[in-house]
Motif scaffolding. Structure first.
Motif, short mmCIF file in Angstrom:
data_model
loop_
_atom_site.label_atom_id
_atom_site.label_comp_id
_atom_site.label_asym_id
_atom_site.label_seq_id
_atom_site.Cartn_x
_atom_site.Cartn_y
_atom_site.Cartn_z
N ASP A 65 0.83 -1.17 0.08
CA ASP A 65 0.03 0.02 -0.05
C ASP A 65 0.94 1.17 -0.02
O ASP A 65 1.59 1.49 0.83
CB ASP A 65 -0.92 -0.01 1.38
CG ASP A 65 -1.87 1.08 1.46
OD1 ASP A 65 -1.69 2.10 0.54
OD2 ASP A 65 -2.74 1.10 2.14
N ASN A 176 -10.11 5.02 6.96
CA ASN A 176 -8.76 4.89 6.13
C ASN A 176 -9.11 3.82 4.91
O ASN A 176 -8.13 3.59 4.11
CB ASN A 176 -7.56 4.05 6.87
CG ASN A 176 -8.17 2.68 7.59
OD1 ASN A 176 -9.14 2.22 6.92
ND2 ASN A 176 -7.44 2.44 8.72
N HIS A 248 -16.34 7.64 15.66
CA HIS A 248 -15.73 6.53 15.05
C HIS A 248 -16.55 6.15 14.02
O HIS A 248 -17.01 4.93 13.87
CB HIS A 248 -15.47 5.46 15.78
CG HIS A 248 -14.76 5.79 17.25
ND1 HIS A 248 -13.40 5.71 17.49
CD2 HIS A 248 -15.38 6.22 18.32
CE1 HIS A 248 -13.19 6.34 18.74
NE2 HIS A 248 -14.21 6.76 19.30
N MET B 42 -10.04 6.31 16.45
CA MET B 42 -9.53 4.89 15.96
C MET B 42 -10.80 4.04 15.93
O MET B 42 -11.84 4.06 16.74
CB MET B 42 -8.49 4.52 16.69
CG MET B 42 -7.11 5.22 16.28
SD MET B 42 -6.07 4.89 17.57
CE MET B 42 -5.31 3.22 16.73
N PRO B 43 -10.62 2.84 15.05
CA PRO B 43 -11.90 2.00 14.93
C PRO B 43 -11.83 1.10 16.42
O PRO B 43 -10.88 0.81 16.99
CB PRO B 43 -11.35 0.86 13.90
CG PRO B 43 -10.53 1.71 12.99
CD PRO B 43 -9.89 2.58 13.97
N LEU B 85 -1.47 8.72 12.41
CA LEU B 85 -1.44 8.46 11.04
C LEU B 85 -2.47 7.05 10.60
O LEU B 85 -2.35 6.73 9.35
CB LEU B 85 -0.05 8.10 10.47
CG LEU B 85 1.07 9.00 10.49
CD1 LEU B 85 2.41 8.45 10.42
CD2 LEU B 85 0.70 10.15 9.57
N TRP B 86 -3.26 6.65 11.55
CA TRP B 86 -4.06 5.40 11.43
C TRP B 86 -4.93 5.47 10.03
O TRP B 86 -5.19 4.98 9.44
CB TRP B 86 -4.80 5.04 12.61
CG TRP B 86 -6.14 5.80 12.78
CD1 TRP B 86 -6.18 7.03 13.45
CD2 TRP B 86 -7.50 5.46 12.17
NE1 TRP B 86 -7.67 7.24 13.20
CE2 TRP B 86 -8.29 6.43 12.65
CE3 TRP B 86 -7.88 4.57 11.21
CZ2 TRP B 86 -9.49 6.53 12.24
CZ3 TRP B 86 -9.17 4.34 10.93
CH2 TRP B 86 -10.13 5.34 11.48
N ALA B 87 -5.49 6.86 9.64
CA ALA B 87 -6.44 7.06 8.57
C ALA B 87 -5.84 6.93 7.20
O ALA B 87 -6.73 7.08 6.49
CB ALA B 87 -7.06 8.30 8.92
N VAL B 88 -4.37 6.96 7.39
CA VAL B 88 -3.71 6.81 6.04
C VAL B 88 -3.92 5.34 5.51
O VAL B 88 -4.31 5.46 4.35
CB VAL B 88 -2.48 6.96 6.09
CG1 VAL B 88 -1.48 7.02 4.79
CG2 VAL B 88 -1.98 8.53 6.51
N SER B 89 -4.05 4.27 6.00
CA SER B 89 -4.16 2.88 5.56
C SER B 89 -4.37 2.08 6.85
O SER B 89 -4.04 2.12 7.86
CB SER B 89 -2.79 2.72 4.94
OG SER B 89 -2.91 1.30 4.70
N PRO B 90 -5.25 1.14 6.41
CA PRO B 90 -5.29 -0.35 7.30
C PRO B 90 -4.14 -0.65 8.01
O PRO B 90 -3.86 -1.09 9.20
CB PRO B 90 -6.11 -1.28 6.49
CG PRO B 90 -6.66 -0.52 5.41
CD PRO B 90 -5.72 0.46 5.13
N SER B 91 -2.90 -0.81 7.17
CA SER B 91 -1.70 -1.57 7.53
C SER B 91 -1.26 -0.41 8.80
O SER B 91 -0.60 -0.91 9.94
CB SER B 91 -0.60 -1.62 6.50
OG SER B 91 -1.13 -1.77 5.42
N VAL B 92 -1.24 0.92 8.69
CA VAL B 92 -0.63 1.77 9.61
C VAL B 92 -1.59 1.54 10.97
O VAL B 92 -0.89 1.52 11.96
CB VAL B 92 -0.66 3.33 9.30
CG1 VAL B 92 -0.26 4.03 10.11
CG2 VAL B 92 0.03 3.26 7.93
N GLU B 93 -2.82 1.42 10.71
CA GLU B 93 -3.71 1.26 11.89
C GLU B 93 -3.24 -0.05 12.71
O GLU B 93 -3.15 -0.20 13.79
CB GLU B 93 -5.16 1.09 11.48
CG GLU B 93 -6.14 0.72 12.42
CD GLU B 93 -7.50 0.08 11.76
OE1 GLU B 93 -7.90 0.46 10.76
OE2 GLU B 93 -8.16 -0.96 12.32
N LEU B 95 -0.51 -1.42 12.71
CA LEU B 95 0.99 -1.14 13.53
C LEU B 95 0.72 -0.25 14.57
O LEU B 95 1.26 -0.52 15.54
CB LEU B 95 1.87 -0.81 12.36
CG LEU B 95 2.57 -1.40 11.35
CD1 LEU B 95 3.35 -0.80 10.33
CD2 LEU B 95 3.29 -2.59 11.67
N ILE B 478 -0.17 -6.72 5.84
CA ILE B 478 0.83 -5.56 5.34
C ILE B 478 1.32 -5.39 4.13
O ILE B 478 1.44 -4.20 3.71
CB ILE B 478 1.83 -5.93 6.71
CG1 ILE B 478 1.54 -6.17 7.97
CG2 ILE B 478 2.97 -4.93 6.29
CD1 ILE B 478 1.39 -4.96 8.91
N GLY B 480 -0.44 -6.33 1.48
CA GLY B 480 -1.28 -5.56 0.55
C GLY B 480 -1.49 -6.78 -0.51
O GLY B 480 -0.77 -7.83 -0.65
#
Lengths: 263, 698
Positions: A65, A176, A248, B42-43, B85-93, B95, B478, B480
């Motif tokens: 990604d 996201n 959320h 955050m979710p 930065l979580w909203a940038v990508s699910p992988s960052v969330e 991590l 991670i 993708g």
């Protein structure tokens, strides 16, 4: 200053960057990664925070990604600016951050970038941390939560069954990945049902929209079953809510299916 | 209040803050994470957003006196930055959340050194167990527990018959382990899980006792590492028999110095078999270790006595228990054939299974617990310094491992149950050898990498479950869908021999470099990893058909539809899933990789099942269109299959020969190809269609 840099480190930086450019080409991502790696390699006294920069740099390469990769380089650069002991690596980290900013795949990072410049000049680590924390808070207040400039679109898995198409598994849209696409070839002009649950908000105003052809349906908080007549594929389900503290927002597409005209 | 008493209060507060700074820090961090989760939106605020701060909070409560653990503030900072930065990508969330949890671990490890340290370290992990869905074998074991108390009441879903049961009335799970959970039954799922947590706690307490007695440095600390270093603690607190078996195994080792050790070890060896037959390897190892460590004169007497006891046990099972423990499952000619055929006729598969336990992406330990490299490297040190520990912990582990892979080389990992769980009996010996290597800085890096991976599996337990389909859930998340990293990492299911053996060599080299304490080891290991990371980002030149993401497919389905390995475990050839194109609207639409030559070559590997007219496959790209009509023959039956059954192989996709076709065309402006089936549809017979395996661009 350059004479102080050990030649083996320069060799390492050169080789790693050359290999990266050769294998992945030159782009904003690869240049910012090479600068981040340069910063890490130039640190004289490696400490835990710089190790974290190395970890984020490593994961940024593995992730497929692009947005995640850029975000991780950004995080690595921020840790580097805050945690490295000498000016030269901090300059490299800042340069990496600059490339990310101008590359433009992340939004809401300008205040942090502006604060990072004076932060890199500060000698005391504690002050650098404070400046960056200030930048984060300023960024939140001015621009909101950082995000990706291009949305990540999820295409939902469809199953062909008799004369219908069904999307049996639940899938969600959140901040996201705010867009979910339902595609079905040669199924235009059929009716379809979409079962949706939306929530995570502290009010009951609009959460998102379903768009198909010229039609738009509003998604409000709660559970709803939508019947869409004469669907034109793809059906696009978008979470329209933006970030707000203590909210959320999430839209769950529980199930969807097409029906033939006779039903 | 006079100024003197005010000063006294101030000094007391200061000393309290100083003495309890660690505890206060954890509590403050819990509040911070709770608040940040909500401020950043955050979710999963109701589950993860509560449980992770709760773990920090409990760590604060149990921490006692002591300063802030060195790494905790750092890991908290990483969480704060990544969560921004979580909203940038699910992988960052993923991590961010994982770093949020990883921050608890230094506190747990520090707490482990204090009084009742092991208990202190385990309590904060308890809430995390409830993130794991109650599934797999858990309801089956719990239903058997229920049968002892209240048969048929359906508390656990009455999950009775299961694939692999000898008959409707006899489950392949044995009864001792479910019986041990009876005290927890009144408290439903939480009760049976807490019983297993208790087994784990007692196991670790016994293990720490064994380490202490052997004089292993920092024995409490390394015992707690033993829990945390299993990937996501694997099955800690889940209804699986692994920890119960470990408890009895370690109890046997603990009793080695007692006067009645022979009696203890013989009894425990039987109990292990009663828990699950596969633990017979541990029993054998314990008994052989007993024989090795007895005086020379007694060796023959002991060996004869043990053989007699085994025969008596088998007779008792046959006469008193209607053979329910051994005979109905394994006392038959088929089982005997397996025992002979696996190592003789299927030796390469057994060897592959052994290698898989280290490097396979789904079940291999180097990916999920890279500390195993240090564990292997520490074995020579363990042999030199603590030979008894190696004998009593190592021999049963080796025997267990051999039984596991020889018995079931195709399914030794027990997927989809959490990865690493089958290797639980190997943990005590490897943790002991790791304990001999702790002072090496590189080993500490491996430990923290492993703890990081463990934190991911704790926070996202669903990532522990792999389905033996050649892909790992964590790497897929991670990396993708578009990463080419899967082409470069080894999988026993999608065997690419050079890559698989290359990783085995690299693992062996890493172990050797650690043993030799080579100063260049970081570079020698780091360079291939860096190159892997570089190449993994290149655009994909090859697609395993079953990995093709939804956006590149029009309809299509999977064969077999159910992902459970149970549906593929008896396939004689490849056990990969296939992408089925059996309808005229099914198609695969792939982008042509960038930087291709003028002429693009596409190779397609597939099987064609004919049940009517011959099916075809067509490739189109702009004006170019080419097709082939072909049908696969049935493959020749492997020799060893004939020893089990005389039936011919059925006309099903897994038994068909693979066909490889190559299309060449000049790609001008159009940059996508479409692969679709011909002569397919509902009018043909069952299974008729194209079963795609792999598509490669050259």
């Amino acid at each position: 200053m350059m004479s102080a840099i050990r030649s083996d480190r320069l060799l390492l930086i050169g080789l790693a960057s050359a290999a990266l450019f050769l294998l992945r080409g030159i782009s904003g991502f690869t240049v910012s990664w090479a600068l981040l790696f340069t910063g890490i390699s130039l640190i004289e006294k490696q400490n835990r925070i710089t190790f974290i920069s190395l970890i984020t740099a490593g994961i940024s390469l593995i992730t497929g990604d692009a947005n995640a990769g850029t975000a991780l380089i950004l995080a690595g650069s921020v840790f580097g600016i805050a945690g490295s002991d000498s000016l030269l690596p901090r300059v490299a980290f800042f340069a990496s951050f600059s490339v990310i900013l101008f590359e433009g795949s992340l939004t809401g990072i300008l205040p942090l970038f502006i604060v990072s410049f004076p932060a890199l000049l500060l000698k005391r680590e504690r002050w650098r941390y404070s400046a960056i924390a200030g930048g984060i808070i300023a960024g939140l207040l001015i621009c909101g939560l950082p995000g990706a400039s291009a949305y990540r679109i999820l295409v939902h898995d469809e199953v062909h069954a008799e004369n219908a198409v069904i999307w049996p598994d639940p899938i969600s849209a959140n901040l996201n990945h705010p867009v979910v696409l339902l595609e079905a070839e040669n199924m235009d002009k059929t009716d379809m049902f979409i079962e949706i649950s939306a929530g995570g908000m502290r009010d009951s105003t609009l959460m998102g929209v379903i768009e198909t052809g010229g039609q738009t349906h509003q998604i409000l908080p709660g559970s709803n079953l939508f019947r869409i007549r004469e669907t034109t594929f793809p059906v696009v389900i978008t979470l329209t809510r933006k970030w707000q503290p203590f909210n959320h927002p999430v839209i769950w597409i529980q199930e969807a299916w097409t029906v033939s005209q006779s039903e | 209040m006079d100024s003197g008493s005010l000063d006294g209060v101030t000094i007391r507060i200061k000393s309290l803050l100083d003495e309890r700074s660690g505890a206060l820090f954890h509590i403050a961090a819990a509040i911070t994470i709770f608040a940040i989760w909500r401020i950043f939106g955050m979710p999963a605020p109701g589950s993860l957003g509560r449980i992770i701060p709760l773990s920090w909070f409990i760590t604060g409560l149990i921490f006692g006196k002591g300063r802030i653990s060195k790494l905790s503030p750092l890991l908290l900072t990483v969480f704060l930055v990544l969560s921004l930065l979580w909203a940038v990508s699910p992988s960052v969330e993923v991590l961010a959340v994982s770093f949020g949890l990883l921050g608890v671990f230094p506190g747990l490890l520090d707490a482990s050194r204090k009084q009742a340290g092991i208990l202190r370290a385990m309590i904060p992990l308890i809430p995390l167990i409830f993130l794991v869905p109650f599934g797999g074998d858990e309801p089956h074991y719990a239903t058997i527990t229920e049968d002892f108390i209240s048969p048929g009441s359906g508390e656990f879903g009455n999950m009775r018959h299961q694939l692999g049961d000898p008959s409707e009335n006899i489950p392949h799970h044995q009864k001792l382990f479910p019986a041990l959970m009876i005290p927890g039954y009144p408290f439903s799922i939480a009760g049976v899980r807490l019983m297993n947590l208790l087994f784990a706690l007692i196991s670790i307490l016994i293990l720490s006792g064994i380490y202490r007695k052997s004089g292993l440095y920092d024995w409490k600390y390394i015992s707690v590492l033993g829990i945390l270093l299993l990937p996501g603690s694997s099955i800690l607190g889940l209804v699986f028999p692994g920890w119960a078996a470990l408890l009895f195994f370690l109890l046997g080792v603990r009793m080695v110095d007692s006067r009645r050790r022979t009696l203890w070890i013989v009894c425990i060896s039987f109990i292990l078999v009663l828990i699950k037959i596969r633990f017979v390897g541990i029993s054998a190892g314990l008994l052989i270790a007993l024989i090795i460590s007895t005086e020379r004169k007694k060796k023959i007497i002991y060996s004869t006595a043990m053989a007699g006891i085994v025969i008596l046990g088998l007779l008792a099972d046959l006469i008193l228990l209607d053979g329910r423990v051994f005979w109905v499952r394994y006392g038959n000619i088929e089982f005997l054939k397996i025992v002979i055929i696996q190592p003789v006729f299927r030796f390469p598969e057994v060897l592959l299974a052994a290698g898989s336990s280290l490097v396979d992406i789904e079940s291999g330990l180097i990916w999920k617990a890279p500390w195993i490299i240090a564990g292997l490297a520490g074995l020579p040190v363990l042999r030199r310094k603590h030979p008894d520990l190696l004998l009593w912990l190592g021999l049963p582990a080796i025997f267990y491992f051999f039984v596991l892979i020889i018995w079931s080389p195709n399914a030794w990992a027990g997927m989809p149950a959490p990865s690493g769980r089958m290797l639980l009996p190997l943990m005590p010996v490897f943790i002991a050898s790791l304990g001999c290597m702790l002072k090496d800085r590189k080993v500490r890096i491996l430990i923290w990498l492993s703890l990081g991976i463990s934190a991911v599996y704790f926070a996202y337990p669903v990532l522990r479950f792999n389905h033996a389909d050649g892909t790992d859930t964590l790497v897929s998340l991670i990396g993708g869908q578009y990463t080419s990293v899967t082409e470069w990492i080894p999988s026993a299911l999608r065997l690419n021999l050079p890559i698989f053996s290359g990783w085995l060599v690299l693992t062996g080299l890493s172990v050797w470099l650690l043993i030799k304490r080579n100063r260049y080891s970081t570079f020698i290991i780091g360079i291939p990893l860096l190159l892997l990371a570089f190449v993994s980002g290149q655009s994909r030149l090859a697609w395993e058909a079953e990995d093709i993401p939804t956006e590149y497919r029009s309809y299509c389905s999977m064969y077999p539809e159910n992902i459970d390995i149970g549906n593929r475990s008896h396939w004689n050839f490849s056990r990969e899933r296939m992408l089925v194109m059996s309808n005229s609207e099914d198609a695969v639409i792939l982008p042509v990789p960038e930087n291709h030559d003028d002429t693009v070559r596409v190779s397609i590997a597939f099987r064609s099942l004919q049940s009517g007219s011959i099916p075809g496959i067509e490739l189109s790209c702009g004006d170019f269109r080419d097709s082939i009509y072909v049908s696969s023959g049935i493959m020749e039956r492997p020799e060893w299959v004939g020893y089990f059954r005389n039936r011919e192989l059925g006309h099903v996709p897994e038994n068909l020969e693979e066909i490889l076709v190559q299309f060449s065309f000049v790609a001008d402006t159009i940059d996508i190809i479409r692969i679709s089936p011909l002569s397919v549809g509902d009018e043909y017979g069952e299974g008729h269609g194209i079963y795609l395996d792999r598509i490669e661009f050259r």
